[in-house]
Design an enzyme around this catalytic site. Structure first.
Site, PDB file in Angstrom:
ATOM      1  N   TYR A 175       0.812  -1.218   0.000  1.00 10.39           N
ATOM      2  CA  TYR A 175       0.000   0.000   0.000  1.00 10.39           C
ATOM      3  C   TYR A 175       0.847   1.270   0.000  1.00 10.39           C
ATOM      4  CZ  TYR A 175      -4.308  -2.592   1.036  1.00 10.39           C
ATOM      5  OH  TYR A 175      -5.389  -3.431   0.995  1.00 10.39           O
TER       6      TYR A 175
ATOM      7  N   LYS B  98       2.408 -13.701   6.141  1.00 10.69           N
ATOM      8  CA  LYS B  98       2.468 -14.722   5.093  1.00 10.69           C
ATOM      9  C   LYS B  98       3.947 -15.009   4.823  1.00 10.69           C
ATOM     10  CE  LYS B  98       0.205 -17.176   2.124  1.00 10.69           C
ATOM     11  NZ  LYS B  98      -0.191 -18.483   2.539  1.00 10.69           N
TER      12      LYS B  98
ATOM     13  N   ASP C 113      -3.484 -17.146   6.005  1.00  8.11           N
ATOM     14  CA  ASP C 113      -4.625 -17.950   5.537  1.00  8.11           C
ATOM     15  C   ASP C 113      -5.200 -18.796   6.665  1.00  8.11           C
ATOM     16  OD1 ASP C 113      -1.985 -18.712   4.960  1.00  8.11           O
ATOM     17  OD2 ASP C 113      -2.605 -20.411   3.765  1.00  8.11           O
TER      18      ASP C 113
ATOM     19  N   ASP D  45      -5.846  -5.190   6.342  1.00 14.79           N
ATOM     20  CA  ASP D  45      -7.018  -4.652   5.672  1.00 14.79           C
ATOM     21  C   ASP D  45      -8.075  -5.750   5.508  1.00 14.79           C
ATOM     22  OD1 ASP D  45      -8.656  -2.981   4.306  1.00 14.79           O
ATOM     23  OD2 ASP D  45      -7.436  -2.820   2.503  1.00 14.79           O
TER      24      ASP D  45
END
Ligand code: NAD
Length: 433
Positions: A179, A246, A300, A324
């Protein structure tokens, strides 16, 4: 001469300041700047101010009072700050000067000077040459942490069987990650230049016509975010902080986020924080009293965990993109964005805000739910240390929802409930205090 170009601060209140350790000193009549915002912003912000004023009055017997100070951003700012320019002059401006009309320097200076502010949603001007006023506010004021508490309000319909098990507070990194805005259009000169460099110098095999985005993640930004998350867990009595990442795939960005999070915890909070390894090795898998568990989860798997074992999680710290996604997923789990509060917090200033957008089709109809900005104001009162006023608002909202006095977004999920308007919902909350 006034400190501001087009703003005059109220004279009947005082500024919030900080002591030498950075703690807030809140006077009995603090001046709080607010941005009404665009679309439905003004109506939800009016409802919020009415509820907050009533709660403060009821709680502190008129000893304390918030002195509101309207400042401007978005379309209202443009009307005021563009008045000195011709249309032609505005057309010829570069994107930074256009941004200054929608997000005036006055506004940023007031927020820095007064430390705590609250805002409604803002439209992202089309063709302004910049991405979003909200992103600009966060970046220009270095509000590096987006904080979203998520819990269920009794009576609000939710898609899961036990929404009351959710009591999490998300700390999402606000400045970097994908971002950060460093991206290049497919087939542009810059994208090709960068791809050529990567392919020629670093041996990558990127297709020349690709778009390219950059994902920077640093110790500097990760450590201050995780520090804020751990301090919050200590202050509010949460027993775990989870680093969500991640890192199994993106080892040098997301993986580093995890490593740096553990490193910061060990460096600065070793007396209170313990890892899962240490808990199993030394305490038979049980968290010793008074300790905070620091753990990590792959993003995940975390989406499963929030559904299957929500009560095992308290404070979460996440990079920008994952943060987010999980903020909205968790908000939906307890009944939607209508009541989801948020804040962008840095070391110098904090801006509390409605998490939804400007919903232009409902603007001016006294229809939408002001719950998000009201709960953001509850966060703000908590941040100021006025916790008694927070409690009275939370209890009154719960009572109002249980009486089935709700706006259309909640009413349509309940059976045979006639919705009430934005201001009527605020009135009902005030009656229930
Ligand atoms: P939105 O949040 O305005 O609307 C999404 C849906 O939610 C719509 O159906 C809307 O009617 C509904 N909704 C939103 N707020 C509601 C409320 N308080 N009560 C009941 N229903 C509500 O998102 P969008 O349509 O994607 O964006 C509209 C504009 O808002 C865009 O210009 C966007 O850039 C801006 N935006 C601003 C912020 C912010 O200021 N923080 C956040 C998101 C979007």
């Amino acid at each position: 001469m006034s400190l501001y170009e087009k703003l005059t601060p109220p004279t009947n209140g005082e500024k919030i300041t900080r002591d030498k350790d950075g703690n807030l000193i809140v006077p009995d009549k603090p001046i709080i700047p607010y941005i009404a915002g665009d679309g439905i912003g003004p109506e939800v912000v009016d409802a919020m101010r009415a509820v907050v004023d009533a709660a403060v009055k009821t709680t502190y017997n008129s000893k304390k009072e918030i002195i509101w100070f309207e400042i401007f951003a978005g379309e209202k700012a443009r009307d005021i700050y563009a008045a000195d320019f011709t249309e032609k002059q505005i057309e010829d401006m570069d994107s930074k000067d256009v941004r200054d009309l929608f997000l005036p320097k006055d506004t940023l200076k007031v927020i820095t000077d007064y430390i705590v502010a609250i805002k409604g949603p803002l439209t992202t001007p089309i063709g302004g040459g910049f991405r979003s006023l909200n992103v600009a506010i966060r970046q220009l004021l270095d509000l590096y942490s987006c904080v979203r508490p998520v819990s269920h309000i009794k009576g609000v319909p939710a898609p899961v069987k036990t929404p009351e098990k959710v009591n999490m507070v998300i700390f999402r990194e606000n400045i970097e990650d994908v971002y950060s805005g460093i991206e290049f259009e497919p087939e542009s000169k810059d994208a090709k230049k960068l791809i050529k460099f990567l392919n020629d110098e670093l041996g990558t095999k990127i297709i020349m016509e690709s778009g390219i985005g950059i994902k920077p993640m640093s110790w500097a930004n990760t450590s201050r975010l995780v520090r804020m998350a751990i301090k919050y867990a200590i202050d509010k009595g949460y027993d775990s902080v989870t680093l969500v990442h991640k890192g199994n795939i993106m080892k040098f960005t997301e993986g580093k986020f995890k490593d740096w999070g553990y490193k910061l915890a060990a460096q600065e909070f070793s007396d209170i924080v313990i890892s899962e390894d240490e808990m199993w090795a030394k305490h038979d898998g049980k968290l010793p009293k008074g300790k905070i568990l620091i753990k990590d989860r792959i993003a995940d798997s975390m989406f499963q965990q929030i559904l299957l074992r929500p009560d095992e999680y308290g404070v979460l710290a996440l990079p920008n993109l994952n943060g987010d996604y999980i903020s909205d997923a968790l908000a939906a789990q307890v009944g939607g964005l209508g009541f989801a509060p948020g804040a962008n917090i840095g070391d110098e200033a904090a801006v509390f805000e409605a998490t939804h957008g400007t919903a232009p089709k409902h603007a001016g109809k006294n229809k939408v739910n002001p719950g998000s900005v009201i709960f953001s104001a509850v966060m703000m009162l908590d941040y100021m240390g006025w916790t008694e006023a927070c409690d009275i608002i939370k209890t009154a909202i719960e009572k109002t929802v249980l009486q089935k006095k709700v706006t259309y977004d909640i009413a349509r999920q309940l059976k045979d409930v006639t919705p009430i308007g934005t201001s009527n919902f605020a009135d009902a909350i005030i009656e229930n205090m």
